[in-house]
Design a protein around this motif. Sequence first.
Motif, short mmCIF file in Angstrom:
data_model
loop_
_atom_site.label_atom_id
_atom_site.label_comp_id
_atom_site.label_asym_id
_atom_site.label_seq_id
_atom_site.Cartn_x
_atom_site.Cartn_y
_atom_site.Cartn_z
N UNK A 122 0.83 -1.20 0.00
CA UNK A 122 0.00 0.00 0.00
C UNK A 122 0.87 1.26 0.00
N UNK A 123 1.92 1.22 0.79
CA UNK A 123 2.82 2.37 0.83
C UNK A 123 3.46 2.61 -0.53
N UNK A 124 3.86 1.54 -1.20
CA UNK A 124 4.49 1.67 -2.52
C UNK A 124 3.51 2.23 -3.54
N UNK A 125 2.25 1.79 -3.47
CA UNK A 125 1.26 2.32 -4.43
C UNK A 125 1.06 3.82 -4.23
N UNK A 126 1.00 4.25 -3.00
CA UNK A 126 0.84 5.68 -2.74
C UNK A 126 2.06 6.47 -3.23
N UNK A 127 3.24 5.92 -3.01
CA UNK A 127 4.44 6.60 -3.50
C UNK A 127 4.47 6.67 -5.02
N UNK A 128 4.04 5.59 -5.69
CA UNK A 128 4.00 5.59 -7.15
C UNK A 128 3.00 6.63 -7.67
N UNK A 129 1.86 6.72 -7.01
CA UNK A 129 0.87 7.71 -7.44
C UNK A 129 1.40 9.13 -7.25
N UNK A 130 2.08 9.36 -6.15
CA UNK A 130 2.67 10.68 -5.91
C UNK A 130 3.71 10.99 -6.98
N UNK A 131 4.55 10.00 -7.31
CA UNK A 131 5.57 10.22 -8.32
C UNK A 131 4.94 10.51 -9.68
N UNK A 203 -7.79 -2.48 -4.91
CA UNK A 203 -8.67 -2.81 -6.04
C UNK A 203 -9.09 -1.53 -6.76
N UNK A 204 -9.01 -1.58 -8.10
CA UNK A 204 -9.34 -0.40 -8.91
C UNK A 204 -10.68 -0.51 -9.62
N UNK A 205 -11.12 -1.71 -9.91
CA UNK A 205 -12.43 -1.92 -10.55
C UNK A 205 -12.99 -3.25 -10.05
N UNK A 206 -14.28 -3.25 -9.68
CA UNK A 206 -14.90 -4.44 -9.08
C UNK A 206 -16.27 -4.65 -9.72
N UNK A 207 -16.55 -5.92 -10.01
CA UNK A 207 -17.84 -6.31 -10.55
C UNK A 207 -18.30 -7.55 -9.80
N UNK A 208 -19.57 -7.53 -9.33
CA UNK A 208 -20.13 -8.65 -8.57
C UNK A 208 -21.37 -9.15 -9.29
N UNK A 209 -21.30 -10.38 -9.79
CA UNK A 209 -22.45 -11.00 -10.47
C UNK A 209 -23.07 -10.07 -11.51
N UNK A 210 -22.24 -9.43 -12.32
CA UNK A 210 -22.76 -8.59 -13.39
C UNK A 210 -23.17 -7.20 -12.96
N UNK A 211 -22.90 -6.81 -11.72
CA UNK A 211 -23.24 -5.47 -11.23
C UNK A 211 -21.93 -4.72 -10.96
#
Length: 296
Positions: A122-131, A203-211
């Motif tokens: 999680x820390x690495x993802x935040x640092x990548x987004x900041x960069x 998670x960036x995109x989620x779909x549950x049973x077609x919703x």
Amino acid sequence: MRPMSADNTPQGEPGPEPEPTERATERAGGQGPQAPLPGAPQPDATPPGAPRPEPEETGRQRLAAGLWPPRFSRAQLIVALLLFVLGLGLAIQVRSNSDSSAPLRGARQEDLVRILDELDGRTKRLEDEKQKLDDQRRELQSSSNQAEEARRQTLERERQLGILAGTVAAQGPGITLKITDAKGQVRSDQLLDTLQELRAAGAEAIQINGVRVVAGSYFSDEGGGVAIDGKKITQPYEFRVIGRPQDLEPALNIPGGVVQTMEKEQATVAVTRSAKIIVDALRAAKQPDYARSSSP
């Protein structure tokens, strides 16, 4: 001849002197006054009618008389009440902290390592987004055609927001999570907890049973099943999730996490990693009623 008295003493002559009482007593075979024995109670020498002296109190009696009955002032009672409330608050705080950290105390070493890896991810993802944001700012400042660069970044940002809002399809690496609930014990709040855990893991995109599930989605129990945004879905519940598989799967398997909770409800959970997950369920774009862009 002189007359004799009854004790053969001539009348008119003085008789023998009487012997002392003690000597008479000894001759009679008796004993004189005896000294009191050691330890024997002494006779009471207090004259009749005189007030008797009070017996002297021992140290234990004086201590007991000083402690009971208790004598408290109002200030002491207030201080005692405040100390009691403070102690009760500390006890509740310590117990709540112990309850919250109980799953981690009982976790195995490999589970703790997995949790630390997830936090590092999680820390690495935040640092990548900041960069990435810093790079975009530098490109805008240094580009010779700032208007074209701004347009390109605007389109890229629009696609990103479309994925988050569910108005465009998305694909990428991720996982498939399937929950089979044969006894119908899984409720909407447990599916919501699963969704929140996946979002926290990146998670960036989620779909549950077609919703398509977005930030404004809601879960509810309906007719013995679960409904998402008012649309009823039936089990098995299948989550298609786009994100980093190395972060998503461990987040579901932590002690006390989603998998253990579902298994307690006698549900079966299967997690499958995939290099390509397609999330193609869409939501209609909704025009806000009051909010307007503040940019010129």
